[in-house]
Design a protein around this motif. Structure first.
Motif, PDB file in Angstrom:
ATOM      1  N   TYR A 191       0.816  -1.207   0.000  1.00 48.61           N
ATOM      2  CA  TYR A 191       0.000   0.000   0.000  1.00 48.61           C
ATOM      3  C   TYR A 191       0.852   1.261   0.000  1.00 48.61           C
ATOM      4  N   CYS A 192       0.408   2.190  -0.813  1.00 45.24           N
ATOM      5  CA  CYS A 192       1.047   3.494  -0.871  1.00 45.24           C
ATOM      6  C   CYS A 192       0.520   4.306   0.321  1.00 45.24           C
ATOM      7  N   LEU A 193       1.423   4.868   1.096  1.00 47.26           N
ATOM      8  CA  LEU A 193       0.987   5.624   2.277  1.00 47.26           C
ATOM      9  C   LEU A 193       0.101   6.790   1.844  1.00 47.26           C
ATOM     10  N   LYS A 194      -1.054   6.862   2.470  1.00 43.90           N
ATOM     11  CA  LYS A 194      -1.943   8.003   2.207  1.00 43.90           C
ATOM     12  C   LYS A 194      -2.140   8.702   3.542  1.00 43.90           C
ATOM     13  N   GLU A 196      -4.169  10.406   5.993  1.00 44.66           N
ATOM     14  CA  GLU A 196      -5.603  10.560   6.227  1.00 44.66           C
ATOM     15  C   GLU A 196      -5.843  11.663   7.251  1.00 44.66           C
ATOM     16  N   GLU A 211       6.030  12.623  -6.312  1.00 37.80           N
ATOM     17  CA  GLU A 211       5.251  11.821  -7.240  1.00 37.80           C
ATOM     18  C   GLU A 211       6.118  10.914  -8.109  1.00 37.80           C
ATOM     19  N   GLN A 214       7.559   8.100  -6.064  1.00 39.59           N
ATOM     20  CA  GLN A 214       6.491   7.152  -5.753  1.00 39.59           C
ATOM     21  C   GLN A 214       6.187   6.270  -6.972  1.00 39.59           C
ATOM     22  N   TYR A 215       6.168   6.908  -8.119  1.00 40.91           N
ATOM     23  CA  TYR A 215       5.908   6.176  -9.358  1.00 40.91           C
ATOM     24  C   TYR A 215       6.985   5.124  -9.569  1.00 40.91           C
ATOM     25  N   ASP A 216       8.238   5.525  -9.375  1.00 39.59           N
ATOM     26  CA  ASP A 216       9.344   4.572  -9.538  1.00 39.59           C
ATOM     27  C   ASP A 216       9.235   3.425  -8.541  1.00 39.59           C
ATOM     28  N   ILE A 235      -4.714  -3.680  -7.947  1.00 38.49           N
ATOM     29  CA  ILE A 235      -3.814  -2.530  -7.861  1.00 38.49           C
ATOM     30  C   ILE A 235      -2.683  -2.752  -6.861  1.00 38.49           C
ATOM     31  N   PHE A 363      -2.843   1.922 -13.538  1.00 45.64           N
ATOM     32  CA  PHE A 363      -3.234   1.664 -12.152  1.00 45.64           C
ATOM     33  C   PHE A 363      -2.895   2.862 -11.266  1.00 45.64           C
ATOM     34  N   PHE A 364      -1.702   3.412 -11.523  1.00 43.45           N
ATOM     35  CA  PHE A 364      -1.189   4.415 -10.613  1.00 43.45           C
ATOM     36  C   PHE A 364      -1.871   5.773 -10.781  1.00 43.45           C
ATOM     37  N   VAL A 365      -2.612   5.943 -11.866  1.00 44.49           N
ATOM     38  CA  VAL A 365      -3.395   7.182 -12.031  1.00 44.49           C
ATOM     39  C   VAL A 365      -4.861   6.819 -12.238  1.00 44.49           C
TER      40      VAL A 365
END
Lengths: 377, 605
Positions: A191-194, A196, A211, A214-216, A235, A363-365
């Motif tokens: 999971y990508c840290l979001k 909250e 960004e 993160q993409y890499d 995803i 997926f990433f966008v």
């Protein structure tokens, strides 16, 4: 018989992680959890008759930290489940566990109760990152509990990892990737840290990777795991040798599931409902009758909403959307309902033999794209 | 001499922002029982929310206060409020002309500041008796004696015995009233001379039509009189006459020389009743109008567009409504390829522009997009014709231009000595021509520059304030047109010309400006699925280029525990954020991006 997933929420944690906004209460006395299990059992008993014609083919005990439940309470919980519902003999039975609360006794009890899938919160292979997240375990503890679970005969284990952590470099994340690969679990959730609202992280000044980094991270993760035979089936989820999580697939395929416990969600008879994130209220309401079911918007979804939701969920999956299945479900043509052509052209989506799915880049966008194609949002 | 006039005092309160003008006004009303504490809304005189927030008064108001002096005599005090910004200097000067005196409020902790001085000079120009009032003496850091000396040294008026008060605490308000009665002269008009009234404000009321505030200088005005406005010769019948107290209009029968009040005469728009104009009788008119009338001419133009194209008619109605009360606002429809249908609006200056924008957004709930402010260029074309250009997009191509002229202003800047260097650099940078410099005293300098107006409309005022820690004040007036080497700078997003971003700039500054704006655009355009080139061009020549990289990641929601609504909400929130976006060809841009581009902060160059 009608297939049904069962979710039980265990809203207790030894300590709250800094990124987490799920409903959980500080765990201080074991008796609290003991009482809680009784509450859940009584709720299931009250509602059991509603699901007479259903067969439970997936169970997920999530949290919070379900592994805080003592062995005898856990056995009681499972007995009640089996008494109340028709549980399929091939049921997938998952349980979430944290390295700091697992021991041999508990693991054996889980096994005895039929738990056949463990999901362990690893999050990172670097102790400094674990500390930063507010996790109370170390890599060593994780590895110990992981091997212990193997010893106890668990042959379907998921490891949760996270990326895009504060101050995390691509190299640092590679360490976690390599370590998790060495452990060789059947399933990996990444999971990508979001950040909250309302969490401690939201109030801190964090230096998050940009960004592009993160993409890499995501691309490296996908490529590395796919090369090792992990199937990128959702995803954020990867599975080896068909060890996809059947319970989670139900969420993404608009299949039915029922939840028990405060903050749990259900989807049954075309209606989505949930219980308030308030244990006291839940307990009181249950004594008086039943906890109040809450609905988002109108309980009954319109055809367009159902269709949008289906698309939104199904596109999370590597399987994507099959034109034929879409037609069978909605009697409509997917491609004329949703304008995805330009995203196929741009390489964000892949169209193959009547199947439409996101590429890794897509997926990433995916939110951006979904927002563009969905009708009712 | 008219006995009634003996007991009238007409005065204004002038002050630097935050020195307590409105609070003092409230206190005076309260002291004279014109309004009780309970009834008092904080700062009664400032009616508009915007005024209260910005702490500035936009439109003048006049209140009549009845006051019994210590000698037992009854007095009528007319407090005429004034706007407080350079854009409205003309309106201020007209309000002051309606008075015989002014209270000059000075903060005992701050001393004299730029606006104090600018306002004091306006009052001196209007031949007013100035009564200094030192305020905020209750604060620990108050230094009354120092401020007294400062007032005497810097402005040159006696302050030895001037009232020292705390408007907030209600301290020594009696001294202020004493000074008003004792120091400010009574008006000396001739009630039987031909009528001359000065219009110092007007506003539109849905029931009464335009309500005109006047100061009767000479003569007597009665209900039913036929009046004439001397600048236009337009005639009207007076329907209602009266004065304003703290709660609203109070009807009366007549207004006599020396009095302040209002008239209504079935007038439909405020543009018919220009501030500064003279009202006289249609029969037996005055020979000469009062001095100093000027027509308020827009100096700055900008395009205003609804963010949602469907709201075009709402925007038109809103502008119509604002226009009812704002003679200086002008607008006419225009179309932009990028922004659709909108209006080209003319303003007195930048603040006026910002106020109109904010009122459109707040009072009328409109989302609007504003283009770069522009001035009016005069172009002599090779075919012998001369055209005026108020919209940069209409600027003709270079080969058809013989000479281009731009408006130039005479600017006067008053600043403490220590900031002179920085301000001179700023003026230099803005293509200013130094005229002269005058020491007002040991600490204060007045600079005169000739400056192209298009250099002022961007952010000159902000830059001036930031270079002088807020102390410098600016006043300017149009002095004429001068030939200039101007070029039209275009911007292209994704290869498409965005006409709303086009503007005119002096050739020497084109490169630097183009680069800065391209950078600003890059900062303000969020990443999208595709890479977006930003180009700045003069004609077909690209002079600056930036790229907005393609979006590679957005928020990934976990669908944990079957919580689907979480994901839906995220999408909805994201969508709501995008609703405000404008599609320019294939690029989505927030309305803020336009404005951000205009605010090229001087200090982060």
């Amino acid at each position: 018989m009608r297939a049904l997933g069962l979710y039980i929420h265990i809203p207790f944690c030894q300590s709250k992680c800094r990124y987490c906004d799920f409903y959980s209460l500080p765990h201080r006395q074991a008796c609290k959890i003991h009482d809680y299990v009784s509450v859940i059992c009584s709720h299931m008993e009250k509602e059991a008759s509603l699901y007479r014609d259903c067969i439970i083919d997936s169970i997920f005990i999530g949290g919070g930290t379900p592994s805080l439940v003592e062995a005898h309470d856990f056995e009681r919980l499972c007995d009640t489940i089996r008494r109340c519902f028709n549980v399929s003999c091939g049921v997938e039975f998952s349980l979430e566990a944290n390295p700091d609360s697992i021991n041999r006794e508990k693991l054996l009890a889980y096994k005895k109760c039929g738990v056949n899938r463990l999901s362990i919160g690893m999050q990172s292979a670097l102790d400094s990152e674990l500390r930063c997240l507010g996790r109370i375990h170390t890599l060593e503890m994780l590895e110990k509990s992981y091997f212990l679970a193997r010893e106890c005969g668990f042959d379907n284990i998921n490891l949760d990892i996270m990326y895009a952590l504060p101050n995390q470099s691509l190299d640092a994340f590679l360490k976690t990737i390599e370590r998790v690969i060495e452990l060789n679990p059947e399933h990996i959730s990444a999971y990508c840290l979001k950040i909250e609202d309302g969490t401690p992280f939201s109030k801190m000044e964090l230096d998050l990777p940009n960004e592009d980094i993160q993409y890499d991270m995501y691309m490296t993760l996908c490529e590395r795991l796919e090369a090792l035979g992990y199937e990128h089936y959702e995803i954020s989820n990867f599975a080896k040798n068909a060890h996809r999580c059947a319970h989670n697939l139900k969420y993404w395929r608009q299949m039915e599931y029922i939840g028990f416990g405060p903050a749990s969600h259900s989807f049954f008879d075309g209606v989505r409902y949930y219980y308030d994130s308030d244990l006291e209220l839940y307990t009181r309401d249950l004594e008086l009758g039943a906890p109040k079911r809450l609905f988002e918007d109108s309980p009954q979804m319109s055809e367009d909403e159902m269709m949008d939701e289906y698309v939104m969920l199904a596109l999370r999956l590597g399987d994507g959307i099959s034109e034929r299945e879409f037609f069978n479900r909605f009697k409509k043509d997917f491609k004329s309902e949703y304008d995805i052509e330009k995203f196929v052209k741009s390489g964000h989506m892949v169209a193959q033999n009547g199947i439409y799915r996101f590429s890794n880049k897509g997926f990433f966008v995916s939110n951006f794209i979904l927002e563009n194609i969905l009708k009712s949002i | 001499m008219d006995e009634k006039q003996q007991n009238i005092r007409n005065f204004s309160i002038i002050a630097h922002i935050d020195h307590g003008k409105s609070t003092l006004a409230d206190r005076i009303l309260e002291y004279c029982n014109a309004v009780s504490k309970r009834e008092m809304e904080e700062q009664l005189l400032d009616n508009m929310d915007l005024e209260r927030e910005r702490g500035i008064t936009i439109k003048a108001r006049a209140v009549r206060i009845e006051y019994t002096h210590t000698d037992g005599e009854e007095y009528v005090l007319n407090l005429i409020d004034t706007p407080g910004h350079v854009d409205f200097n003309y309106e201020v000067s007209r309000s002051l002309n309606a008075c015989e005196g002014a209270l000059l409020v000075v903060d005992a902790t701050q001393g004299i500041e730029a606006q104090t001085l600018a306002n004091a000079y306006l009052a001196v120009d209007a031949n007013l008796e100035i009564v200094p009032v030192i305020n905020k003496i209750d604060l620990p850091s108050a230094d009354v004696d120092k401020v007294r000396t400062e007032i005497e040294d810097v402005i040159g008026i006696l302050a030895e015995d001037c009232p020292a008060v705390s408007a907030k605490a209600g301290l020594n308000i009696d001294q202020v009233l004493n000074a008003i009665v004792e120091s400010i002269p009574a008006p000396q008009g001739d009630p039987s001379a031909p009528l001359k009234c000065l219009i110092f404000d007007s506003y539109y009321n849905a029931y009464l039509g335009v309500v005109v505030y006047v100061r009767v200088v000479d003569g007597t005005l009665r209900v039913g009189d036929k009046i004439k406005l001397m600048s236009t010769d337009a005639c009207y019948d007076v329907v209602e006459i009266g004065y304003l107290d703290a709660f609203g209009l109070k009807k009366g029968e007549e207004l006599r020389a020396g009095e302040v009040g209002y008239i209504t005469a079935s007038i439909k728009t405020v543009s018919e009743t220009r501030v500064g104009d003279t009202v006289t009788h249609a029969s037996n008119p005055a020979l000469e109008p009062l001095q100093g009338f000027k027509e308020a001419l827009p100096m700055v133009y900008s395009g205003i567009y609804p963010a949602d194209g469907a709201k075009y008619n709402d925007l038109r109605e809103a502008l119509d409504r604002l226009k009812l009360n704002d003679a200086a606002l002008s607008f006419e429809p225009e179309t932009s390829i990028a922004l659709g249908f909108g209006f080209r609006c003319g303003f007195l200056g930048l603040l006026h522009m910002e106020i109109i924008q904010e009122r459109l957004e707040r009072e009328f709930n409109l989302d609007i997009i504003t283009t770069a402010p522009s001035v009016i260029y005069k172009i002599e074309k090779t075919d012998g014709t001369t055209i005026l250009v108020d919209n940069p997009s209409n600027y003709p191509s270079p080969d058809t231009i013989k000479v281009a002229y731009e408006p130039v202003v005479k600017a006067s800047i008053i600043t403490p000595v220590e900031y002179v260097g920085g301000i001179m650099d700023l003026c230099q940078d803005r293509r200013g021509t130094f005229k002269d410099m005058k020491y007002l005293d040991a600490q204060r300098v007045e600079l005169h520059y000739s400056l192209p107006l298009n250099e002022i409309v961007y952010d000159f005022f902000d830059a001036l304030k930031s270079r002088s820690k807020g102390y410098a004040s600016l006043d300017y007036e149009l002095s004429g047109y001068e030939p200039s080497n101007l070029v039209k700078l275009d911007f292209l997003l994704n290869g498409e010309l965005v006409d709303a971003l086009t503007f005119i700039v002096h050739a020497d500054k084109a490169y630097a400006r183009a680069r800065r704006i391209a950078e600003k655009l890059k900062e303000n355009i969020s990443r999208q699925l595709f890479e977006i080139p930003i180009q700045a061009a003069i004609g077909s020549k690209i002079i600056a280029r930036e790229t907005v990289k393609a979006m590679r990641k957005d928020v990934l929601a976990k669908c944990y525990g079957g919580d689907i609504t979480r994901k839906k909400k995220l999408l909805e929130k994201q969508k709501a954020g995008k609703k405000k976006m404008r599609r320019l060809g294939s690029v989505e841009v927030t309305p803020e991006a336009f404005m951000a581009v205009l605010k090229l902060d001087d200090d982060d160059k």
